[in-house]
Design an enzyme around this catalytic site. Structure first.
Site, mmCIF file in Angstrom:
data_model
loop_
_atom_site.group_PDB
_atom_site.id
_atom_site.type_symbol
_atom_site.label_atom_id
_atom_site.label_comp_id
_atom_site.label_asym_id
_atom_site.label_seq_id
_atom_site.Cartn_x
_atom_site.Cartn_y
_atom_site.Cartn_z
ATOM 1 N N GLU A 167 0.842 -1.207 0.000
ATOM 2 C CA GLU A 167 0.000 0.000 0.000
ATOM 3 C C GLU A 167 0.869 1.245 0.000
ATOM 4 O O GLU A 167 2.004 1.215 0.480
ATOM 5 C CB GLU A 167 -0.879 0.006 1.269
ATOM 6 C CG GLU A 167 -2.324 -0.361 1.028
ATOM 7 C CD GLU A 167 -3.122 0.721 0.285
ATOM 8 O OE1 GLU A 167 -2.538 1.551 -0.438
ATOM 9 O OE2 GLU A 167 -4.346 0.732 0.432
ATOM 10 N N ASP A 168 0.308 2.344 -0.496
ATOM 11 C CA ASP A 168 1.029 3.619 -0.407
ATOM 12 C C ASP A 168 0.931 4.189 1.003
ATOM 13 O O ASP A 168 1.912 4.633 1.581
ATOM 14 C CB ASP A 168 0.515 4.625 -1.448
ATOM 15 C CG ASP A 168 -1.001 4.817 -1.435
ATOM 16 O OD1 ASP A 168 -1.713 4.133 -0.666
ATOM 17 O OD2 ASP A 168 -1.490 5.666 -2.203
ATOM 18 N N ASP B 142 -4.301 5.177 6.357
ATOM 19 C CA ASP B 142 -4.836 6.381 6.990
ATOM 20 C C ASP B 142 -5.856 5.926 8.038
ATOM 21 O O ASP B 142 -5.488 5.620 9.170
ATOM 22 C CB ASP B 142 -5.434 7.244 5.868
ATOM 23 C CG ASP B 142 -5.979 8.572 6.313
ATOM 24 O OD1 ASP B 142 -5.352 9.219 7.164
ATOM 25 O OD2 ASP B 142 -7.029 8.995 5.799
ATOM 26 N N PHE C 137 -2.258 15.764 5.274
ATOM 27 C CA PHE C 137 -2.428 15.318 3.888
ATOM 28 C C PHE C 137 -1.119 15.479 3.116
ATOM 29 O O PHE C 137 -0.501 16.539 3.133
ATOM 30 C CB PHE C 137 -3.552 16.092 3.209
ATOM 31 C CG PHE C 137 -3.903 15.518 1.866
ATOM 32 C CD1 PHE C 137 -4.592 14.317 1.768
ATOM 33 C CD2 PHE C 137 -3.515 16.156 0.696
ATOM 34 C CE1 PHE C 137 -4.885 13.761 0.531
ATOM 35 C CE2 PHE C 137 -3.817 15.603 -0.550
ATOM 36 C CZ PHE C 137 -4.507 14.410 -0.627
ATOM 37 N N ARG D 85 0.942 12.374 -8.601
ATOM 38 C CA ARG D 85 1.539 11.050 -8.359
ATOM 39 C C ARG D 85 2.964 10.968 -8.891
ATOM 40 O O ARG D 85 3.758 10.153 -8.438
ATOM 41 C CB ARG D 85 0.710 9.955 -9.032
ATOM 42 C CG ARG D 85 -0.687 9.771 -8.461
ATOM 43 C CD ARG D 85 -1.246 8.435 -8.946
ATOM 44 N NE ARG D 85 -2.697 8.352 -8.842
ATOM 45 C CZ ARG D 85 -3.351 7.988 -7.738
ATOM 46 N NH1 ARG D 85 -2.697 7.710 -6.645
ATOM 47 N NH2 ARG D 85 -4.668 7.924 -7.755
HETATM 48 P P1 IMP Z 1 -7.668 4.477 4.414
HETATM 49 O O1 IMP Z 1 -8.666 3.511 3.885
HETATM 50 O O2 IMP Z 1 -8.326 5.622 5.138
HETATM 51 O O3 IMP Z 1 -6.574 3.853 5.255
HETATM 52 O O4 IMP Z 1 -6.980 5.200 3.205
HETATM 53 C C1 IMP Z 1 -6.166 4.568 2.352
HETATM 54 C C2 IMP Z 1 -6.127 5.265 1.012
HETATM 55 O O5 IMP Z 1 -6.492 6.674 1.110
HETATM 56 C C3 IMP Z 1 -4.730 5.237 0.491
HETATM 57 O O6 IMP Z 1 -4.496 4.108 -0.296
HETATM 58 C C4 IMP Z 1 -4.646 6.535 -0.301
HETATM 59 O O7 IMP Z 1 -5.081 6.314 -1.627
HETATM 60 C C5 IMP Z 1 -5.623 7.475 0.364
HETATM 61 N N1 IMP Z 1 -4.931 8.440 1.272
HETATM 62 C C6 IMP Z 1 -4.896 8.421 2.622
HETATM 63 N N2 IMP Z 1 -4.195 9.448 3.119
HETATM 64 C C7 IMP Z 1 -3.737 10.141 2.039
HETATM 65 C C8 IMP Z 1 -2.913 11.312 1.906
HETATM 66 O O8 IMP Z 1 -2.424 11.940 2.868
HETATM 67 N N3 IMP Z 1 -2.669 11.703 0.619
HETATM 68 C C9 IMP Z 1 -3.165 11.054 -0.476
HETATM 69 N N4 IMP Z 1 -3.923 9.948 -0.391
HETATM 70 C C10 IMP Z 1 -4.221 9.504 0.863
HETATM 71 MG MG MG Z 2 -4.559 4.585 -2.644
#
Ligand code: IMP
Ligand code: MG
Length: 180
Positions: A103-104, A107, A156, A169
């Protein structure tokens, strides 16, 4: 280094490419050690994880490993919608295999939580999670990734695969939203 602006938001440099590269090499060594003798399948979560997955996969060249891609989406603009959509599913048979989800960023943890439970239903031998970035303060699900590049505050960020509505990206470094 310069600031960048997208959609009226200004971002400043946060984690430089050379720092990312060094950390990815370390993670690669950890994964090669932990998976020695196995044939893991890396699963890159598109779109954001593609630069990290590419570098991490190549940092594990001593493993007899494969890579596959899956596409999920939960973000609109700068906030998580909480709803995870599977856009492109996994076609590979993962039964009995070690899977390394790449994963990138984690969050809220909603995306990885949903993905790991979907993958678990396909009976892999083990599932490990590697994430370039981790925002522990933002977690709403009890998620603990096995390999973390950098733990960061609940801010962010963009670049190195991370986007703002599909943009940024291709930035080589990671940038953080400037607050003033
Ligand atoms: P989660 O489901 O809330 O954990 O979010 C995961 C996805 O949200 C990641 O794979 C990202 O695509 C996106 N994301 C979460 N935080 C950021 C951020 O700070 N910048 C850009 N994309 C984010
Ligand atoms: Mg993502």
């Amino acid at each position: 280094m310069k600031q960048v602006t997208y959609e009226g938001l200004t971002f400043e440099p946060y984690i430089l490419r050379e720092t990312i590269d060094a950390r990815v090499r370390e993670l690669g060594k950890d994964i090669m050690r932990d998976c020695a003798g196995q044939r893991p399948l890396f699963v890159c979560v598109l779109n954001g994880a593609f630069p990290f997955a590419c570098d991490l996969f190549r940092a594990c060249e001593e493993l007899d490993a494969e890579i596959a891609f899956i596409r999920l989406r939960s973000y609109e603009g700068t906030g998580s919608t909480g709803v995870v959509k599977e856009v492109l599913g996994l076609t590979d048979d993962i039964e009995g295999r070690t899977v390394i989800v790449v994963e990138d960023i984690i969050d809220t943890g909603n995306t990885i939580d949903r993905l790991v439970s979907d993958l678990r239903a396909k009976n892999p031998a083990a599932i490990k999670v590697a994430t370039l970035l981790f925002k522990p303060e933002a977690l709403v699900k009890p998620v603990s990734p096995d390999y973390v590049g950098f733990s960061i505050p609940k801010k962010f960020i963009i670049g190195f695969g991370l986007d703002l509505n599909g943009r940024a990206r291709n930035l080589n470094d990671i940038y953080i939203l400037k607050e003033d």
